[in-house]
Design an enzyme around this catalytic site. Structure first.
Site, PDB file in Angstrom:
ATOM      1  N   HIS A 301       0.826  -1.202   0.000  1.00  0.00           N
ATOM      2  CA  HIS A 301       0.000   0.000   0.000  1.00  0.00           C
ATOM      3  C   HIS A 301       0.861   1.254   0.000  1.00  0.00           C
ATOM      4  O   HIS A 301       2.072   1.219   0.217  1.00  0.00           O
ATOM      5  CB  HIS A 301      -0.949   0.005   1.203  1.00  0.00           C
ATOM      6  CG  HIS A 301      -0.276   0.054   2.546  1.00  0.00           C
ATOM      7  ND1 HIS A 301       0.116   1.226   3.155  1.00  0.00           N
ATOM      8  CD2 HIS A 301       0.050  -0.937   3.415  1.00  0.00           C
ATOM      9  CE1 HIS A 301       0.657   0.962   4.327  1.00  0.00           C
ATOM     10  NE2 HIS A 301       0.639  -0.348   4.517  1.00  0.00           N
ATOM     11  N   CYS A 320       3.117  -5.110   6.821  1.00  0.00           N
ATOM     12  CA  CYS A 320       2.755  -4.780   5.449  1.00  0.00           C
ATOM     13  C   CYS A 320       3.901  -4.027   4.767  1.00  0.00           C
ATOM     14  O   CYS A 320       4.829  -3.547   5.420  1.00  0.00           O
ATOM     15  CB  CYS A 320       1.480  -3.950   5.408  1.00  0.00           C
ATOM     16  SG  CYS A 320      -0.026  -4.905   5.692  1.00  0.00           S
TER      17      CYS A 320
END
Length: 414
Positions: A301, A320
């Site tokens: 992301h 992440c």
């Protein structure tokens, strides 16, 4: 192949005691490795640079390596100190410092440039000062460095196979992402990966959709350990961050009034609600999220804290992968794999509602460990491997495959 070789390939951390590389016959190891490596890989320039680096560092091992710098004060440009001579000799051995007066105790401009070069290729903050972290990296033994290079050679054929088609490769220790289309590198960027206590897992997955203006559904562990303590300290925290409290177990979740929740009584079990951050400039996902499907809830992301990409050490996330230039990557993927019209991405971002664009075909994503590599100019780079234990299997398997050729009757103990 000897057990020492297998252990050297599977241990590349400065803290590993024993199982050194001192007994490795580099020429034998390389010959054995290339018996099971295709010609296209063994002729690859990056692979050959790793070969040369392994030969160089193994020669250093056989000549006795280098002496560790003892504990002492930070060594800074302009100062004179007894340890500067040892620092000069250490950097000269790895070609960071040209040959010269190795006995001088003056930390001059040439030595500062050498320290900066060493810091850069070891993923440290580049300040020209030998502080605690730089001293620790200087003291990583030569055999451990050779082992890291050998491990990269073990993994190289598999890496080449992964990037031969269309795929995204994230080198976790190097905190770098590369996007290949039909085997050609078309995008490269810095990334932010998991912290030492929240590491990024080594997985292979695929991007199935791209979400623009995404919500952030805050994972329970992050909510419990980080968000709720902030709510307790600051009752306005949720509002200031655009975070809503939503009900669980309902087809259409209801927004709950945070003032009606006793945050101090939230225990360690399952949360009776979920926290969701609205799209916008404060959203931790940034403007784009690349959807993956894995049990770790790991994905790629954007981020609202883009200044962190300037850090030399970028193991800062909850696992992440935050991508620098995420919008550029999204555009490249959407142009080739979606039915989004021209300027569709820009139009979607003009609003503030989430937009999910499904891909016609998924993009494979591989999170890998490459803790040693060599640049085109010959610079040998090292990174500490934060996931050493989970990264050993593929390398050991490669070594055992090589050993299966029964060269010279030697076997490998895994």
């Amino acid at each position: 192949m000897s057990a020492e070789t297998a252990q050297a390939c599977s241990n590349n951390d400065a803290g590993v005691a024993g199982n050194r590389l001192a007994q490795i016959d580099a020429e034998y190891w390389l010959a054995a490795n290339e018996r099971t490596t295709s010609g296209s890989v063994s002729d690859d320039p990056a692979y050959r640079r790793l070969r040369d680096a392994l030969a160089f560092y193994t020669a250093l091992v056989h000549s006795g390596g280098w002496q560790s710098l003892p504990a002492g004060p930070s060594l800074k440009p302009g100062m004179t100190h007894d340890q500067v001579g040892g620092l000069r000799r250490r950097l000269n051995l790895t070609r960071d410092l040209p040959a010269g007066d190795q006995g001088s105790t003056l930390f001059d401009a040439e030595l500062e440039a050498a320290v900066r070069r060493f810091q850069s290729r070891n993923g440290l903050d580049v300040d020209g000062i030998v502080g605690r972290e730089t001293r620790a990296m200087l003291n990583v033994p030569a055999d451990i460095r050779a082992a890291a290079i050998a491990q990269s050679l073990c993994r190289y054929p598999e890496l080449v196979a992964k990037q031969s088609g269309t795929s995204i490769i994230v080198n976790v220790p190097g905190a770098k992402l590369r996007f290949f289309r039909d085997g050609e590198l078309i995008f490269s960027s810095r990334v932010i990966v998991g912290r030492a206590d929240w590491p990024t897992p080594l997985i292979s997955d695929a991007i199935s959709a791209i979400e623009l203006n995404p919500y952030w559904n805050i994972p329970p562990r992050i909510a419990r350990q980080e968000v709720i303590p902030r709510i307790i300290r600051d009752p306005e925290y949720l509002r200031s961050q655009g975070i809503r409290v939503l009900s669980l177990g309902e087809a259409k979740p209801r927004e709950l009034d945070p003032a009606q929740i006793d945050w101090t009584s939230v225990g360690g079990g399952a949360l009776p609600f979920r926290l969701r951050q609205d799209p916008g400039p404060r959203n931790a996902m940034g403007l784009v999220k690349f959807r993956l499907n894995n049990p770790h809830h790991i994905f790629l992301h954007d981020t609202s804290a883009r200044q962190l990409f300037d850090n030399a050490k970028r193991n800062l996330s909850h696992g992440c992968v935050r991508v620098q230039g995420a919008l550029d990557l999204a555009k490249l993927i959407l142009e080739a794999r979606s039915d989004l019209p021209p300027n569709g991405l820009e139009q979607a971002l003009e609003g503030d509602a989430p937009v999910v664009v499904r891909l016609r075909a998924p993009i494979p994503v591989h999170l890998v460990v490459i803790s040693a590599w060599v640049d085109e100019d010959g610079t040998v780079n090292f990174r500490n491997d934060p996931t050493r234990d989970t990264a050993q299997k593929s390398c050991i398997a490669s070594i055992n495959t090589i050993a299966g050729n029964n060269l010279s009757g030697r076997q490998c103990d895994s």
